[in-house]
Design a protein around this motif. Sequence first.
Motif, PDB file in Angstrom:
ATOM      1  N   ARG A  71     -14.467  34.013   5.265  1.00  0.00           N
ATOM      2  CA  ARG A  71     -13.955  34.523   3.995  1.00  0.00           C
ATOM      3  C   ARG A  71     -15.008  34.628   2.909  1.00  0.00           C
ATOM      4  NH1 ARG A  71      -8.226  33.935   3.050  1.00  0.00           N
ATOM      5  NH2 ARG A  71      -7.158  33.655   5.025  1.00  0.00           N
ATOM      6  N   ASN A 216      -9.444  37.524  -2.559  1.00  0.00           N
ATOM      7  CA  ASN A 216      -8.045  37.804  -2.246  1.00  0.00           C
ATOM      8  C   ASN A 216      -7.710  37.048  -0.961  1.00  0.00           C
ATOM      9  OD1 ASN A 216      -5.639  38.877  -1.220  1.00  0.00           O
ATOM     10  ND2 ASN A 216      -5.998  40.867  -2.191  1.00  0.00           N
ATOM     11  N   HIS A 217      -6.910  36.018  -1.072  1.00  0.00           N
ATOM     12  CA  HIS A 217      -6.671  35.163   0.081  1.00  0.00           C
ATOM     13  C   HIS A 217      -5.783  35.810   1.141  1.00  0.00           C
ATOM     14  CE1 HIS A 217      -8.833  31.795  -1.621  1.00  0.00           C
ATOM     15  NE2 HIS A 217      -8.248  32.062  -2.773  1.00  0.00           N
ATOM     16  N   TRP A 218      -5.166  36.946   0.811  1.00  0.00           N
ATOM     17  CA  TRP A 218      -4.414  37.675   1.820  1.00  0.00           C
ATOM     18  C   TRP A 218      -5.307  38.681   2.536  1.00  0.00           C
ATOM     19  CZ3 TRP A 218      -0.110  35.444   3.011  1.00  0.00           C
ATOM     20  CH2 TRP A 218       0.606  34.752   2.050  1.00  0.00           C
ATOM     21  N   TRP A 219      -6.305  39.207   1.835  1.00  0.00           N
ATOM     22  CA  TRP A 219      -7.224  40.171   2.445  1.00  0.00           C
ATOM     23  C   TRP A 219      -8.616  39.910   1.863  1.00  0.00           C
ATOM     24  CZ3 TRP A 219      -6.813  43.056   6.589  1.00  0.00           C
ATOM     25  CH2 TRP A 219      -7.784  44.026   6.849  1.00  0.00           C
ATOM     26  N   TRP A 221     -11.711  40.235   2.893  1.00  0.00           N
ATOM     27  CA  TRP A 221     -12.911  41.007   3.212  1.00  0.00           C
ATOM     28  C   TRP A 221     -13.117  42.164   2.238  1.00  0.00           C
ATOM     29  CZ3 TRP A 221      -9.182  39.532   6.787  1.00  0.00           C
ATOM     30  CH2 TRP A 221      -9.569  38.464   7.601  1.00  0.00           C
TER      31      TRP A 221
END
Length: 293
Positions: A71, A216-219, A221
């Motif tokens: 991450r 963004n901990h959901w996406w 990259w």
Amino acid sequence: MVSKGKPSPRSAVEALSDEQVARLAKRHHLVDITHDFPCDPRQANEAEIAAQNPKATRRLLTGCDRVVRTRSKVRAWGIENIPETGPFITAATHVTMYDVFIPMMALFHQGRRPRYMAKAEMASWPLIGKWFQLVGMQPVERRSGKARAIEETSVDILTSGRPLTVWPEGTVTRDPQKWPMSMKNGVGMIALESSRRLGEQVPLYCAVTWGAASINHWWPWPRKNVVMCYDARLDYSDLLEGGESWGEWPPDEAADELTRRIRVRMTEIMAEIRGIEAPAGYWDYRTMQRVVQ
């Protein structure tokens, strides 16, 4: 109880750029803290490691390393300041949950096993909450009226020879631009009282992490840059003068002053990492507004 206010959104701050990391690399020796002994070779504190669930700790550390690498791109300077033996205090920023894991990983990979004060709610998190307790978490019940008992437990940890990590802000910063906010003076009390009982100044270090606020901990990259500074030892010897006349605990004035020094130093370091000037004063969590000194 729900914390006051909400942290500002990721859009409130800019990501830490490659150019800024390059500028930091010219001034400091940046290393990857997701591996053992990233600086010079050193002796791991084997007794401390053996006393803190070594198998569970290693598994948690390995899992954290893998998640953090996927991450983010984490670099740090100053971790050679981490002592090989003896008690010390790490006072860490709290911008995001990364500010929990990055200092922990750095200390673990340098062969130390601190106890760390963390909000009691974390102990009830599915799966990972139990793991936190296994590897040294000391649950803190916020707003419980047990501040003195928490401080006493912290002092006992230090006087037994173990290191301790604290997050003086008590929760994720509510500063709109995510600078360090007002801090509880418990860290000052703990440092001063443990120093008095040991008869010498307990080493105190500021650990400042920046960059994860834009993840963004959901996406997550592309991977974002995250940089931590484990600062040089903060001197507070002048505040220990006259300690024999304090009474049962250090005076609030001395604890407040040490806590202020920690906040000011954290802000200075964060300004360097971010490459921008910090605003005047600090964000007061009680009034939810900026206090200009």
